[in-house]
Scaffold this motif. Structure first.
Motif, mmCIF file in Angstrom:
data_model
loop_
_atom_site.group_PDB
_atom_site.id
_atom_site.type_symbol
_atom_site.label_atom_id
_atom_site.label_comp_id
_atom_site.label_asym_id
_atom_site.label_seq_id
_atom_site.Cartn_x
_atom_site.Cartn_y
_atom_site.Cartn_z
ATOM 1 N N THR A 5 0.423 -0.376 2.796
ATOM 2 C CA THR A 5 -0.094 -1.620 2.260
ATOM 3 C C THR A 5 -1.584 -1.483 2.052
ATOM 4 O O THR A 5 -2.294 -0.974 2.907
ATOM 5 C CB THR A 5 0.207 -2.789 3.225
ATOM 6 N N SER A 6 -2.054 -1.912 0.918
ATOM 7 C CA SER A 6 -3.472 -1.841 0.590
ATOM 8 C C SER A 6 -4.225 -2.991 1.236
ATOM 9 O O SER A 6 -3.642 -3.877 1.846
ATOM 10 C CB SER A 6 -3.642 -1.891 -0.922
ATOM 11 N N GLU A 7 -5.541 -3.010 1.042
ATOM 12 C CA GLU A 7 -6.378 -4.079 1.558
ATOM 13 C C GLU A 7 -6.000 -5.426 0.955
ATOM 14 O O GLU A 7 -6.220 -6.454 1.562
ATOM 15 C CB GLU A 7 -7.843 -3.777 1.262
ATOM 16 N N THR A 8 -5.452 -5.437 -0.239
ATOM 17 C CA THR A 8 -5.082 -6.688 -0.891
ATOM 18 C C THR A 8 -3.680 -7.143 -0.514
ATOM 19 O O THR A 8 -3.253 -8.197 -0.929
ATOM 20 C CB THR A 8 -5.159 -6.547 -2.424
ATOM 21 N N GLY A 9 -2.963 -6.343 0.238
ATOM 22 C CA GLY A 9 -1.631 -6.716 0.661
ATOM 23 C C GLY A 9 -0.522 -6.239 -0.258
ATOM 24 O O GLY A 9 0.638 -6.399 0.063
ATOM 25 N N LEU A 10 -0.855 -5.636 -1.410
ATOM 26 C CA LEU A 10 0.179 -5.126 -2.299
ATOM 27 C C LEU A 10 0.644 -3.756 -1.801
ATOM 28 O O LEU A 10 -0.183 -2.869 -1.584
ATOM 29 C CB LEU A 10 -0.346 -5.013 -3.737
ATOM 30 N N PRO A 11 1.938 -3.583 -1.613
ATOM 31 C CA PRO A 11 2.431 -2.298 -1.089
ATOM 32 C C PRO A 11 2.407 -1.190 -2.137
ATOM 33 O O PRO A 11 2.703 -1.418 -3.303
ATOM 34 C CB PRO A 11 3.863 -2.627 -0.674
ATOM 35 N N LEU A 12 2.020 0.000 -1.711
ATOM 36 C CA LEU A 12 2.054 1.188 -2.558
ATOM 37 C C LEU A 12 3.403 1.875 -2.381
ATOM 38 O O LEU A 12 3.975 1.856 -1.297
ATOM 39 C CB LEU A 12 0.955 2.166 -2.148
ATOM 40 N N CYS A 13 3.895 2.520 -3.417
ATOM 41 C CA CYS A 13 5.153 3.242 -3.316
ATOM 42 C C CYS A 13 4.995 4.457 -2.399
ATOM 43 O O CYS A 13 5.617 4.546 -1.369
ATOM 44 C CB CYS A 13 5.634 3.675 -4.698
ATOM 45 N N GLY A 14 4.180 5.430 -2.823
ATOM 46 C CA GLY A 14 3.919 6.600 -1.994
ATOM 47 C C GLY A 14 5.006 7.658 -1.961
ATOM 48 O O GLY A 14 4.910 8.599 -1.177
ATOM 49 N N ALA A 15 6.048 7.555 -2.798
ATOM 50 C CA ALA A 15 7.076 8.603 -2.838
ATOM 51 C C ALA A 15 6.418 9.932 -3.215
ATOM 52 O O ALA A 15 5.486 9.955 -4.021
ATOM 53 C CB ALA A 15 8.165 8.251 -3.841
ATOM 54 N N THR A 16 6.874 11.016 -2.638
ATOM 55 C CA THR A 16 6.247 12.312 -2.874
ATOM 56 C C THR A 16 7.185 13.296 -3.572
ATOM 57 O O THR A 16 8.406 13.159 -3.509
ATOM 58 C CB THR A 16 5.771 12.938 -1.552
ATOM 59 N N ALA A 17 6.572 14.277 -4.213
ATOM 60 C CA ALA A 17 7.307 15.360 -4.864
ATOM 61 C C ALA A 17 6.343 16.530 -5.039
ATOM 62 O O ALA A 17 5.134 16.380 -4.886
ATOM 63 C CB ALA A 17 7.845 14.914 -6.226
ATOM 64 N N ARG A 79 12.917 10.731 -10.056
ATOM 65 C CA ARG A 79 13.718 9.713 -9.363
ATOM 66 C C ARG A 79 13.867 10.117 -7.903
ATOM 67 O O ARG A 79 13.711 11.281 -7.559
ATOM 68 C CB ARG A 79 15.093 9.564 -10.011
ATOM 69 N N ASP A 80 14.188 9.137 -7.052
ATOM 70 C CA ASP A 80 14.422 9.432 -5.634
ATOM 71 C C ASP A 80 15.398 10.582 -5.490
ATOM 72 O O ASP A 80 16.434 10.619 -6.166
ATOM 73 C CB ASP A 80 14.995 8.205 -4.907
ATOM 74 N N GLY A 81 15.063 11.524 -4.633
ATOM 75 C CA GLY A 81 15.934 12.667 -4.378
ATOM 76 C C GLY A 81 15.857 13.746 -5.440
ATOM 77 O O GLY A 81 16.495 14.781 -5.318
ATOM 78 N N GLY A 82 15.105 13.532 -6.496
ATOM 79 C CA GLY A 82 15.011 14.498 -7.579
ATOM 80 C C GLY A 82 13.650 15.171 -7.624
ATOM 81 O O GLY A 82 12.787 14.926 -6.781
ATOM 82 N N ARG A 83 13.493 16.019 -8.616
ATOM 83 C CA ARG A 83 12.231 16.726 -8.844
ATOM 84 C C ARG A 83 11.676 16.322 -10.194
ATOM 85 O O ARG A 83 12.430 15.950 -11.084
ATOM 86 C CB ARG A 83 12.472 18.240 -8.855
ATOM 87 N N PRO A 84 10.363 16.439 -10.350
ATOM 88 C CA PRO A 84 9.800 16.208 -11.680
ATOM 89 C C PRO A 84 10.426 17.173 -12.680
ATOM 90 O O PRO A 84 10.630 18.343 -12.380
ATOM 91 C CB PRO A 84 8.314 16.511 -11.490
#
Length: 124
Positions: A5-17, A79-84
């Motif tokens: 969650t950012s300082e403004t309260g909006l959540p970031l996704c943060g999914a990684t690949a 997509r979730d579980g996938g690769r670029p």
């Protein structure tokens, strides 16, 4: 998928690949610059989705900024579980926020991105 969650309260996704080597080379070919070796280029290989937290739609990450005014940047998606699987040049989001100190901050996302602007998410 990590969410912060950012300082403004909006959540970031943060999914990684991880950017596959073939896409790193493709990103270099999209807008070649005078580099000695591909390792010398400014590429993001450890990717994370900088968008506002979202459902099952695609994650997006910046791969490479392009030099020049209104040149856009190289982005990838997965997509979730996938690769670029692809890289593409997308125009920059034109939104700009005026700060209280009189300066300004441009959105670091791509044109037409869903969700909040980067400064609203604390990621810009």
């Amino acid at each position: 998928m990590r969410s912060t969650t950012s300082e403004t309260g909006l959540p970031l996704c943060g999914a990684t690949a991880r950017l596959p080597e073939r896409l790193a080379l493709a990103a270099l070919r999209l807008a070649p610059e005078p580099y000695g070796e591909p390792e010398d280029a400014r590429l993001e290989r450890d990717l994370w989705c900088t968008r506002e937290a979202h459902g099952a739609d695609e994650h997006h990450a910046l791969v490479r900024e392009l030099d020049g005014v209104r040149t856009g940047a190289v982005w990838t998606r997965w997509r979730d579980g996938g690769r670029p699987r692809t890289v593409t040049v997308l125009p920059d989001c034109p939104a700009v926020m005026t700060r209280t100190d009189g300066g300004s901050e441009a959105c670091a996302e791509f044109l037409g991105h869903p969700g909040g602007h980067s400064w609203e998410l604390g990621g810009g």
